[in-house]
Design an enzyme around this catalytic site. Structure first.
Site, PDB file in Angstrom:
ATOM      1  N   PHE A 133      11.033 -43.580 -11.541  1.00 16.36           N
ATOM      2  CA  PHE A 133      10.077 -43.903 -12.603  1.00 16.36           C
ATOM      3  C   PHE A 133       8.687 -43.987 -12.003  1.00 16.36           C
ATOM      4  O   PHE A 133       8.471 -44.711 -11.024  1.00 16.36           O
ATOM      5  CB  PHE A 133      10.430 -45.231 -13.280  1.00 16.36           C
ATOM      6  CG  PHE A 133       9.537 -45.550 -14.456  1.00 16.36           C
ATOM      7  CD1 PHE A 133       9.831 -45.037 -15.711  1.00 16.36           C
ATOM      8  CD2 PHE A 133       8.405 -46.326 -14.299  1.00 16.36           C
ATOM      9  CE1 PHE A 133       8.997 -45.309 -16.804  1.00 16.36           C
ATOM     10  CE2 PHE A 133       7.576 -46.610 -15.378  1.00 16.36           C
ATOM     11  CZ  PHE A 133       7.877 -46.097 -16.631  1.00 16.36           C
TER      12      PHE A 133
ATOM     13  N   ASP B 177       5.598 -44.445  -4.151  1.00 16.28           N
ATOM     14  CA  ASP B 177       5.228 -45.215  -5.336  1.00 16.28           C
ATOM     15  C   ASP B 177       5.676 -46.650  -5.101  1.00 16.28           C
ATOM     16  O   ASP B 177       6.849 -46.977  -5.231  1.00 16.28           O
ATOM     17  CB  ASP B 177       5.914 -44.610  -6.565  1.00 16.28           C
ATOM     18  CG  ASP B 177       5.664 -45.407  -7.843  1.00 16.28           C
ATOM     19  OD1 ASP B 177       5.225 -46.570  -7.753  1.00 16.28           O
ATOM     20  OD2 ASP B 177       5.939 -44.872  -8.924  1.00 16.28           O
TER      21      ASP B 177
ATOM     22  N   LYS C 128       0.742 -53.170 -10.749  1.00 16.17           N
ATOM     23  CA  LYS C 128       1.525 -54.341 -11.144  1.00 16.17           C
ATOM     24  C   LYS C 128       1.024 -55.609 -10.452  1.00 16.17           C
ATOM     25  O   LYS C 128       0.038 -56.196 -10.856  1.00 16.17           O
ATOM     26  CB  LYS C 128       3.019 -54.105 -10.901  1.00 16.17           C
ATOM     27  CG  LYS C 128       3.655 -53.156 -11.918  1.00 16.17           C
ATOM     28  CD  LYS C 128       5.159 -53.147 -11.795  1.00 16.17           C
ATOM     29  CE  LYS C 128       5.823 -52.182 -12.774  1.00 16.17           C
ATOM     30  NZ  LYS C 128       5.775 -52.636 -14.173  1.00 16.17           N
TER      31      LYS C 128
END
Length: 401
Positions: free
Chosen positions: A136, A221, A250
């Site tokens: 993702f 990532d 995040k």
């Protein structure tokens, strides 16, 4: 104006289906809803609230910067962005930083950079990007296509091309796919949304070696695994494998929206003036908060605390499972953990999340078969214990049905 959960259905696009309760206040690892009910937060805003809710250091940094300067755009630079970039490069492999507003935007920048670097240095035939199934990387059309979950990318028309998906933890398959036409391999050093999957070290080392062999860039990532969540500032440090490009978001802002792409001088040179940009990227408010978050997190005490809290989580989750036998394993690292459901409960992760919420515990899922926990890195031990007591009550109610 009085608003309730019902207001959502009236005024919001229906791409989300939020919980029945509406949170209105948070402090540390506790949250209160409109009716004054208190919840323990193991969700962390999906691995965002790295220091909990309303951490005084972050509130102070935001307030101080809010009284100075809010926004400039990248026609000008600003002091918080420069300080944060310097601290990020000092703490990592990177020489250069690009700021964005989210993980998806940081990943979009990384993918564009990889394509541009390959074009400048090797020619237009070197444009293939390899990523991994169940990965993702965001919800822009480019990043959602690179992500290995067709359910998120299907149904929107023709997808960006030259993207190949290999199997995570399968080095043999990657070695068959990769070639001199590959410009980059993009991977999470620990898959988050795909089920909290920790890779074999030999796999990650092998990916790095294959990238070197074929002059492909390795993109990590670390949007979900970064900023101390696994007991190091970034997971690549734990693994001892250094990427060419790293993305972070995040937890970077501790709840304030910010993303960043980190890379080396050599690779960064491909994004010359005018090749990419962001109106809000490097915003002074976001960078001031992120700088304070980095200062607080990047300490041995916090990293050691994460490891101790992981051990406590695992101990209590195993105690619960000894009673109910609902999990096959506890996955993950640090404060990013997943309880994989047993065969009898396949596809029911959301049921566990809802049952926990009914017992005043906020948690997450990672796919249909994994319950995910991504709390604050500094969550008090007593909140872990009480939260898992509530989780057990939720499991008991579910099992009894």
């Amino acid at each position: 104006m009085q608003v309730t959960r019902a207001t959502f259905n009236d005024v919001m696009v229906p791409n989300y289906n939020p919980a029945a309760m509406v949170p209105v206040r948070g402090e540390g690892s506790r949250v209160w809803d409109q009716d004054g009910r208190e919840y323990i937060d193991f969700a962390g805003g999906i691995a965002v609230n790295v220091l909990g809710h309303c951490h005084p250091g972050l509130v102070s940094a935001l307030t101080e910067q809010g009284n100075k300067l809010w926004h400039l755009s990248n026609v000008f630079t600003n002091e918080p962005a420069l300080r944060l970039a310097k601290k990020l490069t000092d703490a990592t492999f990177a020489d250069k930083v690009y700021f964005a507003n989210s993980g998806a935007e940081a990943n979009e920048a990384a993918l564009k950079l990889a394509r541009r670097f390959a074009l400048d240095n090797f020619g237009e035939q070197k444009s293939e990007i390899i990523s991994f199934k169940q990965g993702f990387h965001g919800r822009t059309f480019f990043t959602v296509t690179v992500g290995g979950q067709p359910a998120y990318s299907d149904g929107f028309g023709p997808k960006p091309g030259d993207i190949v998906h290999s199997e995570y933890n399968n080095l043999e398959m990657l070695s068959e796919f990769i070639s001199d036409k590959t410009c980059a391999v993009m991977m999470e050093p620990m898959q988050g949304e795909g089920g909290i999957i920790v890779p074999d070290l030999s796999f990650v080392e092998g990916v790095r070696a294959l990238c070197d062999k074929h002059n492909a860039l390795l993109i990590f990532d670390e949007v979900q695994s970064g900023m101390g969540r696994t007991g190091a500032l970034y997971e690549y440090i734990n693994l001892g494998v250094t990427p060419d490009i790293l993305t972070t978001a995040k937890s970077l802002g501790g709840g304030f929206p910010i993303g960043a792409m980190l890379t080396t001088d050599n690779v960064a040179a491909a994004l010359a003036a005018g090749t990419h940009g962001s109106t809000y990227g490097g915003n002074p408010l976001a960078c001031a908060v992120a700088e304070k978050a980095l200062d607080i997190i990047n300490t041995p005490d916090v990293f050691e605390g994460v490891k101790r809290k992981e051990a406590l989580f695992r101990e209590k989750l195993h105690e619960i499972n000894d009673k109910y036998r609902v999990f096959t394993e506890i996955r993950g690292k640090g404060m990013l953990l997943g309880s994989a459901l047993s065969n009898d409960y396949q596809g029911k992760a959301r049921d566990f999340m809802v049952a926990a919420n009914e017992q005043n515990l906020m948690c997450l899922i990672a796919g249909a078969n994994v319950v995910r926990f991504a709390p604050s890195l500094i969550i008090p031990d007593e909140d872990i214990i009480e939260g898992l007591t509530r989780f057990e009550r939720g499991i008991a109610s579910l099992v009894a049905k």
